[in-house]
Design a protein around this motif. Structure first.
Motif, PDB file in Angstrom:
ATOM      1  N   MET A  68      15.762   5.899 -30.885  1.00  0.00           N
ATOM      2  CA  MET A  68      14.604   7.078 -30.677  1.00  0.00           C
ATOM      3  C   MET A  68      13.216   6.396 -30.439  1.00  0.00           C
ATOM      4  SD  MET A  68      15.605  10.444 -32.727  1.00  0.00           S
ATOM      5  CE  MET A  68      17.081  11.466 -32.205  1.00  0.00           C
ATOM      6  N   ALA A  69      13.027   5.390 -31.465  1.00  0.00           N
ATOM      7  CA  ALA A  69      11.643   4.725 -31.215  1.00  0.00           C
ATOM      8  C   ALA A  69      11.607   4.211 -30.027  1.00  0.00           C
ATOM      9  CB  ALA A  69      11.707   3.649 -32.469  1.00  0.00           C
ATOM     10  N   ALA A  70      12.544   3.387 -29.303  1.00  0.00           N
ATOM     11  CA  ALA A  70      12.434   2.835 -28.102  1.00  0.00           C
ATOM     12  C   ALA A  70      12.303   3.874 -26.788  1.00  0.00           C
ATOM     13  CB  ALA A  70      13.843   2.027 -27.933  1.00  0.00           C
ATOM     14  N   GLY A  71      13.028   4.919 -27.214  1.00  0.00           N
ATOM     15  CA  GLY A  71      13.085   5.991 -26.022  1.00  0.00           C
ATOM     16  C   GLY A  71      11.816   6.485 -25.959  1.00  0.00           C
ATOM     17  N   THR A  72      11.126   6.962 -27.109  1.00  0.00           N
ATOM     18  CA  THR A  72       9.715   7.504 -27.074  1.00  0.00           C
ATOM     19  C   THR A  72       9.011   6.715 -26.366  1.00  0.00           C
ATOM     20  OG1 THR A  72       9.686   7.035 -29.536  1.00  0.00           O
ATOM     21  CG2 THR A  72      10.198   9.437 -28.512  1.00  0.00           C
ATOM     22  N   ALA A  73       8.894   5.269 -26.790  1.00  0.00           N
ATOM     23  CA  ALA A  73       7.907   4.356 -26.434  1.00  0.00           C
ATOM     24  C   ALA A  73       8.078   4.348 -24.902  1.00  0.00           C
ATOM     25  CB  ALA A  73       8.329   3.048 -27.033  1.00  0.00           C
ATOM     26  N   VAL A  74       9.398   4.078 -24.383  1.00  0.00           N
ATOM     27  CA  VAL A  74       9.694   3.817 -23.038  1.00  0.00           C
ATOM     28  C   VAL A  74       9.089   5.377 -22.326  1.00  0.00           C
ATOM     29  CG1 VAL A  74      11.275   3.714 -21.175  1.00  0.00           C
ATOM     30  CG2 VAL A  74      11.306   2.256 -23.223  1.00  0.00           C
ATOM     31  N   THR A  75       9.474   6.225 -22.960  1.00  0.00           N
ATOM     32  CA  THR A  75       8.855   7.617 -22.105  1.00  0.00           C
ATOM     33  C   THR A  75       7.197   7.484 -21.940  1.00  0.00           C
ATOM     34  OG1 THR A  75      10.697   8.891 -23.110  1.00  0.00           O
ATOM     35  CG2 THR A  75       8.706  10.164 -22.610  1.00  0.00           C
ATOM     36  N   GLY A  76       6.602   6.919 -22.853  1.00  0.00           N
ATOM     37  CA  GLY A  76       5.374   6.978 -22.704  1.00  0.00           C
ATOM     38  C   GLY A  76       4.685   6.035 -21.871  1.00  0.00           C
ATOM     39  N   LEU A  77       5.635   5.244 -20.956  1.00  0.00           N
ATOM     40  CA  LEU A  77       5.267   4.431 -19.827  1.00  0.00           C
ATOM     41  C   LEU A  77       5.097   5.368 -18.628  1.00  0.00           C
ATOM     42  CD1 LEU A  77       7.590   1.420 -20.322  1.00  0.00           C
ATOM     43  CD2 LEU A  77       5.279   1.717 -20.736  1.00  0.00           C
ATOM     44  N   GLY A  78       5.751   6.739 -18.727  1.00  0.00           N
ATOM     45  CA  GLY A  78       5.437   7.493 -17.537  1.00  0.00           C
ATOM     46  C   GLY A  78       6.285   6.961 -16.310  1.00  0.00           C
TER      47      GLY A  78
ATOM     48  N   ALA B 224      -4.347  17.222 -29.239  1.00  0.00           N
ATOM     49  CA  ALA B 224      -5.410  16.277 -29.522  1.00  0.00           C
ATOM     50  C   ALA B 224      -5.512  14.958 -28.502  1.00  0.00           C
ATOM     51  CB  ALA B 224      -5.133  15.572 -30.820  1.00  0.00           C
ATOM     52  N   ALA B 225      -3.964  14.554 -28.028  1.00  0.00           N
ATOM     53  CA  ALA B 225      -3.841  13.719 -27.286  1.00  0.00           C
ATOM     54  C   ALA B 225      -4.223  14.065 -25.926  1.00  0.00           C
ATOM     55  CB  ALA B 225      -2.571  13.137 -27.215  1.00  0.00           C
ATOM     56  N   GLU B 226      -3.926  15.131 -25.396  1.00  0.00           N
ATOM     57  CA  GLU B 226      -4.105  15.706 -24.113  1.00  0.00           C
ATOM     58  C   GLU B 226      -5.566  15.825 -24.056  1.00  0.00           C
ATOM     59  OE1 GLU B 226      -2.093  18.924 -21.506  1.00  0.00           O
ATOM     60  OE2 GLU B 226      -3.050  19.766 -23.270  1.00  0.00           O
ATOM     61  N   GLY B 227      -6.605  16.290 -25.235  1.00  0.00           N
ATOM     62  CA  GLY B 227      -7.868  16.740 -25.063  1.00  0.00           C
ATOM     63  C   GLY B 227      -8.585  15.313 -24.719  1.00  0.00           C
ATOM     64  N   ALA B 228      -7.951  14.194 -25.279  1.00  0.00           N
ATOM     65  CA  ALA B 228      -8.655  12.904 -25.291  1.00  0.00           C
ATOM     66  C   ALA B 228      -8.178  11.870 -24.009  1.00  0.00           C
ATOM     67  CB  ALA B 228      -8.253  11.929 -26.639  1.00  0.00           C
ATOM     68  N   GLY B 229      -7.405  12.771 -23.048  1.00  0.00           N
ATOM     69  CA  GLY B 229      -6.425  11.871 -22.127  1.00  0.00           C
ATOM     70  C   GLY B 229      -5.831  10.914 -22.404  1.00  0.00           C
ATOM     71  N   MET B 230      -4.891  10.899 -23.595  1.00  0.00           N
ATOM     72  CA  MET B 230      -4.294   9.784 -24.078  1.00  0.00           C
ATOM     73  C   MET B 230      -2.861  10.324 -24.472  1.00  0.00           C
ATOM     74  SD  MET B 230      -6.982   8.004 -26.732  1.00  0.00           S
ATOM     75  CE  MET B 230      -5.732   6.713 -26.916  1.00  0.00           C
ATOM     76  N   GLU B 231      -2.135  11.178 -23.620  1.00  0.00           N
ATOM     77  CA  GLU B 231      -0.919  11.606 -23.635  1.00  0.00           C
ATOM     78  C   GLU B 231       0.046  10.449 -24.017  1.00  0.00           C
ATOM     79  OE1 GLU B 231      -2.846  12.433 -21.244  1.00  0.00           O
ATOM     80  OE2 GLU B 231      -2.768  14.580 -20.760  1.00  0.00           O
ATOM     81  N   ARG B 232      -0.098   9.386 -23.300  1.00  0.00           N
ATOM     82  CA  ARG B 232       0.942   8.365 -23.705  1.00  0.00           C
ATOM     83  C   ARG B 232       0.794   7.728 -25.153  1.00  0.00           C
ATOM     84  NH1 ARG B 232       0.592   4.130 -18.439  1.00  0.00           N
ATOM     85  NH2 ARG B 232       1.360   5.543 -17.014  1.00  0.00           N
ATOM     86  N   GLY B 233      -0.553   8.010 -25.748  1.00  0.00           N
ATOM     87  CA  GLY B 233      -0.532   7.956 -27.201  1.00  0.00           C
ATOM     88  C   GLY B 233       0.355   8.520 -28.154  1.00  0.00           C
ATOM     89  N   PHE B 234       0.589   9.965 -27.629  1.00  0.00           N
ATOM     90  CA  PHE B 234       1.158  10.843 -28.391  1.00  0.00           C
ATOM     91  C   PHE B 234       2.681  10.088 -28.567  1.00  0.00           C
ATOM     92  CE2 PHE B 234       4.679  13.976 -28.003  1.00  0.00           C
ATOM     93  CZ  PHE B 234       4.383  14.819 -29.045  1.00  0.00           C
ATOM     94  N   TRP B 235       3.424   9.626 -27.374  1.00  0.00           N
ATOM     95  CA  TRP B 235       4.560   9.152 -27.473  1.00  0.00           C
ATOM     96  C   TRP B 235       4.710   7.848 -28.436  1.00  0.00           C
ATOM     97  CZ3 TRP B 235       8.095  12.584 -26.439  1.00  0.00           C
ATOM     98  CH2 TRP B 235       7.660  13.432 -25.604  1.00  0.00           C
ATOM     99  N   LEU B 236       3.653   7.134 -28.365  1.00  0.00           N
ATOM    100  CA  LEU B 236       3.353   5.895 -29.286  1.00  0.00           C
ATOM    101  C   LEU B 236       3.550   6.238 -30.536  1.00  0.00           C
ATOM    102  CD1 LEU B 236       3.238   2.819 -29.648  1.00  0.00           C
ATOM    103  CD2 LEU B 236       0.783   3.036 -29.285  1.00  0.00           C
TER     104      LEU B 236
ATOM    105  N   VAL C  51       4.874   9.091 -32.025  1.00  0.00           N
ATOM    106  CA  VAL C  51       6.057   9.508 -32.112  1.00  0.00           C
ATOM    107  C   VAL C  51       7.123   8.031 -32.526  1.00  0.00           C
ATOM    108  CG1 VAL C  51       8.164  10.777 -31.506  1.00  0.00           C
ATOM    109  CG2 VAL C  51       5.841  11.634 -31.229  1.00  0.00           C
ATOM    110  N   SER C  52       7.085   7.191 -31.625  1.00  0.00           N
ATOM    111  CA  SER C  52       7.752   6.067 -31.862  1.00  0.00           C
ATOM    112  C   SER C  52       7.390   5.263 -33.182  1.00  0.00           C
ATOM    113  CB  SER C  52       7.377   5.180 -30.741  1.00  0.00           C
ATOM    114  OG  SER C  52       8.197   4.053 -30.710  1.00  0.00           O
ATOM    115  N   LEU C  53       6.002   5.189 -33.558  1.00  0.00           N
ATOM    116  CA  LEU C  53       6.008   4.818 -34.859  1.00  0.00           C
ATOM    117  C   LEU C  53       6.557   5.519 -36.082  1.00  0.00           C
ATOM    118  CD1 LEU C  53       2.362   3.791 -34.179  1.00  0.00           C
ATOM    119  CD2 LEU C  53       4.203   1.942 -34.444  1.00  0.00           C
ATOM    120  N   GLN C  54       6.466   6.590 -35.826  1.00  0.00           N
ATOM    121  CA  GLN C  54       7.187   7.508 -37.065  1.00  0.00           C
ATOM    122  C   GLN C  54       8.475   7.291 -36.946  1.00  0.00           C
ATOM    123  OE1 GLN C  54       5.582  11.836 -37.673  1.00  0.00           O
ATOM    124  NE2 GLN C  54       4.891  11.515 -35.586  1.00  0.00           N
ATOM    125  N   CYS C  55       9.426   7.021 -36.060  1.00  0.00           N
ATOM    126  CA  CYS C  55      10.834   6.756 -36.048  1.00  0.00           C
ATOM    127  C   CYS C  55      11.162   5.308 -36.678  1.00  0.00           C
ATOM    128  CB  CYS C  55      11.057   6.858 -34.310  1.00  0.00           C
ATOM    129  SG  CYS C  55      11.058   8.237 -33.741  1.00  0.00           S
TER     130      CYS C  55
END
Length: 429
Positions: free
Chosen positions: A288-298, A361-373, A375-379
């Motif tokens: 799950m950590a790898a998957g959410t991180a890779v998802t963040g690549l878009g 918060a991530a969307e407001g800052a234009g950092m949606e990829r940071g959201f997935w990062l 989540v990955s750290l929480q995993c």
């Protein structure tokens, strides 16, 4: 009402009822997911409810559906597994029927949704408990993985089957689903024999040591965290993926995800059962950590590959958590699965509350990829906190042979930590 009488404790049942139950699980999920994924559309676009109201209604309905599993388990203990499934299906049938007059009345539609959610809460613990009743520990991974495949096949096919009717002919859709549930309920009444609620006695006989207090705390906790991190993907992938790819690609990802679950989980069930809990957590949360991180690549490749990795994490964690919950508890399987549903509800609710704030918060800052990062750290971090609990939790669960400690509730096989198989309960869980 008393408990159901059936084949007798420890008795083997023919394969026919289990096959019907698996087929019924597919049809139930097919009907449910022909409707439920579109509830936000129906409530907002057809009935005119505000999005804030729609979100609150769906959140409460989801919490009822998950946490109500404890009530379903209690009802199964009182009236029996088959009787509980019949009550649950009657409630869900009434709920889908109530959507017909609710197509023009928001209050009736919301009431119908809660009826459907209550029926789901009552049904699943009894369904899983019936499936494993009388099965020995070696059969349980195969049966539970087959159940998961049946449910996920319905999830995959329900939304596309209903898409042509959702807005144009919703009355036809709800009438069809109502008839489907009525037929499945009749099949449960006619084709399923009654079985004992508690199943066969644990190995070691009636004088085997009682379960320890807190025996199910670890599987409950891991289930909360597993669902918590998974629901970030479930809730927010659409918001992230559709603008970066397309709605059609997102639909293909969901279909492929469900197909992977249907095919891969049964194939891996014996391997998953053989993993120690600590290793299963490493594999599952790691995927799950790898998957959410890779998802963040878009992009198409990142989102597709990320979904596949998250699917692997779900396959390992969700099946292993159920097996461990059974292995560590002397309670009836319906009670165990009810607790697991409650854990899933807590995780889903927490993910919805925290994830909404985090993604906003991530969307407001234009950092949606940071959201997935994030989540990955929480995993990665949460399992590090849980593994020491796993080590302590397994310390008392050893077989009589070799170390002189009493057997745990898994019976003579025990539930081993380190190098051996984590085995299911010998009978009643």
């Amino acid at each position: 009402m008393g408990r159901e009488r059936g084949t007798g404790a420890g008795g083997r049942r023919p394969a026919g009822p289990r096959l019907f139950l698996l087929a019924g699980s597919f049809l139930i999920t097919l009907g449910s997911f022909a409707v439920l994924p579109y509830m936000s559309v129906l409530l907002h676009q057809r009935l005119g409810l505000g999005l804030g109201t729609v979100g609150a209604v769906l959140a409460v309905a989801s919490l009822v559906q998950f946490s109500g599993g404890v009530v379903g388990a209690a009802l199964a203990q009182r009236i029996g597994l088959r009787s509980t499934m019949l009550v649950a299906l009657a409630v869900r049938t009434a709920g889908f029927a109530a959507f017909l007059p609710g197509l023009d009345r928001p209050a009736v539609a919301v009431g119908a949704l809660f009826l459907v959610s209550c029926g789901a809460a009552l049904y699943l613990p009894a369904n899983k408990a019936y499936l494993v009743a009388g099965a020995d520990e070696a059969e349980r991974p195969r049966l539970l993985s087959a159940s998961g495949s049946a449910f996920n096949a319905g999830i995959a096919l329900g939304p596309p089957a209903a898409a042509p009717f959702v807005l144009g002919s919703p009355g036809v859709l709800f009438a069809g689903v109502t008839v489907l549930f009525a037929v499945v309920g009749l099949g449960h009444a006619v084709l399923l024999p009654a079985v004992p609620v508690t199943g066969p006695a644990p190995a070691g006989g009636p004088d085997a040591p009682a379960a320890r207090p807190g025996e199910g705390v670890l599987p409950f906790t891991v289930t909360v965290v597993s669902v918590y991190v998974f629901m970030f993907f479930q809730h927010y992938l659409a918001l992230y993926a559709v603008p970066r790819t397309s709605a059609s690609f997102y639909g293909v990802v969901l279909m492929a995800y469900a197909c992977l679950l249907v095919i891969v989980q049964p194939a891996l069930s014996r391997w998953i059962a053989g993993l120690s809990y600590r290793r299963a957590m490493r594999v599952g949360f790691g995927a799950m950590a790898a998957g959410t991180a890779v998802t963040g690549l878009g992009g198409h490749a990142g989102i597709g590959a990320g979904a596949a990795l998250i699917c692997l994490g779900e396959i390992v964690l969700f099946l292993k958590n159920d097996l461990e919950a059974l292995a560590r508890s002397s309670a009836a399987p319906a009670v165990v699965f009810g607790r697991q549903r409650l854990a899933a509800g807590i995780g889903a609710f927490a993910s919805g509350v925290i994830g909404g704030q985090l993604y906003g918060a991530a969307e407001g800052a234009g950092m949606e990829r940071g959201f997935w990062l994030a989540v990955s750290l929480q995993c990665l971090v949460l399992p590090v906190l849980l593994i020491p609990l796993a080590r302590r939790g397994y310390a008392g669960f050893r077989t009589r042979s070799g170390d002189g400690l009493p057997a745990g509730p898994a019976g003579a096989g025990g539930a081993r930590f380190g190098g051996g198989a984590a085995r299911g309960a010998g009978g009643g869980g």
